[in-house]
Design an enzyme around this catalytic site. Structure first.
Site, short mmCIF file in Angstrom:
data_model
loop_
_atom_site.label_atom_id
_atom_site.label_comp_id
_atom_site.label_asym_id
_atom_site.label_seq_id
_atom_site.Cartn_x
_atom_site.Cartn_y
_atom_site.Cartn_z
CB CYS A 191 -22.31 -17.07 -5.23
SG CYS A 191 -22.26 -16.27 -3.62
CG ASP B 190 -2.08 -0.81 1.20
OD1 ASP B 190 -2.27 -1.44 0.15
OD2 ASP B 190 -2.82 -0.86 2.19
S1 SF4 Z 1 -17.22 -12.92 -3.85
FE1 SF4 Z 1 -17.96 -14.60 -2.54
S2 SF4 Z 1 -19.98 -13.91 -1.87
FE2 SF4 Z 1 -19.41 -12.66 -3.64
S3 SF4 Z 1 -20.27 -13.70 -5.41
FE3 SF4 Z 1 -18.17 -14.43 -5.20
S4 SF4 Z 1 -18.37 -16.29 -3.99
FE4 SF4 Z 1 -20.28 -15.15 -3.71
#
Ligand code: SF4
Ligand code: SF4
Length: 377
Positions: free
Chosen positions: A205, A147
């Site tokens: 997801c 950073d």
């Molecule tokens: S970052 Fe994690 S919570 Fe977000 S869509 Fe991908 S798998 Fe799912």
């Protein structure tokens, strides 16, 4: 591959071993080509999603071109260090509106110093293998970053095989989740690059996008930092915009919701670094106790911590919002009224908002935390 008598394959293997010995959980090596990352950064900046973080657009193209930042760079050594402290009652604290939720990366000592020191030690080990007359000998020691320079650490980490950029824009590792810091060494050694890029496994997801209390994701893989609680409580120096105060809940320094909900974090390992363990009870303190700290107590208790970045003013501002979101309580009202006497107009305005909230009948916080039970806590 040999160069000036150095076996680069062996050196690359040694770097991985040394990295682990120095406390990094993973080390990857990549070239310096970042494809369309530069264009995507410019598009993101053009939308204004960086808010007041003007430095993200500064330095011309040095951020995505390591050889512009440090001439001669041909490889980036990317490292990962896990930071999640164990047993911090993370979700209980987040769900308890009387407690202060502080982002898990900053409960202990500031990570910059520790990681920079370890990176410098790794750079020294590499440097020691180079003959005295090797061009740029000893320069490596000045090329370690955490950073501390305009470096696009996430795209380099992704290319070096440390994980993939999730829909929440953070790097996820299929064996280690996402609770980790990244660091880099820019090197002029043409080391063999890692070919182990992890495929994106977010699939269908979208838990992180849905859980975000402030709807900070305009679309998957894109963050509007101006809406993110991490930005609002840390980078933002002015008032917390009214629309975000209730959604902030008790998150008074950063936010971890999009990581906490991520199913891949069931693979996260707790840190072994004692520096990252919580200090001064910051993992689950009462909001009102932290608000009652004097400036001197604030400075003492946050010495060596990244929380110092926001200063006492930012600390009180954020805690006042947290207290406004807490259930009505005479102790809170008294603390707010007492502190109001000797603070700046900015803090007064936040205290007045909190007092108004406290005065509302059946005052309840509106929060999106119900699904966080499934997380790593
Ligand atoms: S970052 Fe994690 S919570 Fe977000 S869509 Fe991908 S798998 Fe799912
Ligand atoms: S850190 Fe919190 S506020 Fe920021 S994007 Fe993630 S869930 Fe949203």
């Amino acid at each position: 591959m040999m160069i000036s008598g150095i076996d680069l394959n062996q050196l690359a293997a040694d770097i991985k071993v040394w990295g682990r010995e120095l406390g990094f959980q993973q080390v990857g090596i990549t070239d310096i080509e970042l494809g369309d990352t530069e264009i995507r950064l410019k598009e993101w900046l053009a939308k204004g999603y960086h808010g007041t973080m003007e430095w993200l657009g500064a330095h011309d193209n040095k951020r995505s071109r390591p050889d512009d930042l440090v001439p001669g760079t041909v490889r980036v050594i990317s490292v990962r260090m896990d930071y999640l402290p164990g047993d911090t009652q993370q979700i209980q604290t987040l769900k308890d509106p009387t407690k202060a939720y502080i982002s898990r990366y900053t409960l202990g000592r500031d990570y910059h110093k520790l990681i920079r020191k370890r990176l410098a030690a790794l750079a020294k080990k590499i440097d020691d293998t180079l003959p005295e007359d090797y061009p740029n000998k000893h320069e490596l020691l000045n090329r370690a970053f955490v950073d501390s320079a305009p470096v696009m650490e996430r795209p380099f980490a992704e290319k070096a095989g440390l994980g993939w950029a999730g829909k929440h824009t953070l790097i996820i590792n299929s064996q280690a989740g996402s609770w980790f810091f990244l660091g880099e060494i820019f090197t002029f050694l043409p080391l063999p690059v890692d070919q182990s890029e992890q495929p994106n496994q977010c699939g269908e997801c979208s838990a992180c996008l849905k859980i975000c209390p402030t709807d900070a994701f305009p679309q998957p893989y894109e963050l509007d930092a101006r809406r993110c609680i991490s930005y609002l409580t840390i980078e933002n120096k002015g008032p917390i915009p009214l629309e975000f105060r209730e959604p902030m809940g008790n998150r008074v320094f950063g936010c971890d919701d999009c990581q906490a909900i991520c199913p891949w974090n069931k693979y996260a390992q707790f840190t072994q670094e004692t520096d990252f363990l919580p200090r001064h009870g910051l993992a689950n303190s009462d909001l009102v106790d932290l608000f009652n700290w004097t400036e001197k107590e604030y400075l003492t208790n946050t010495e060596g911590s990244a929380i110092r970045r926001i200063g006492y003013e930012g600390w009180l501002r954020n805690l006042a919002v947290g207290l406004g979101n807490a259930p009505s309580d005479l102790r809170i009202i008294e603390a707010l009224q007492q502190k109001r006497e000797n603070v700046s107009d900015l803090i007064k305005e936040h205290i007045d908002w909190a007092l108004e909230q406290q005065a509302k009948p059946n005052h309840r916080r509106k929060r999106k935390i119900k699904n966080l039970n499934k997380s790593s806590d």
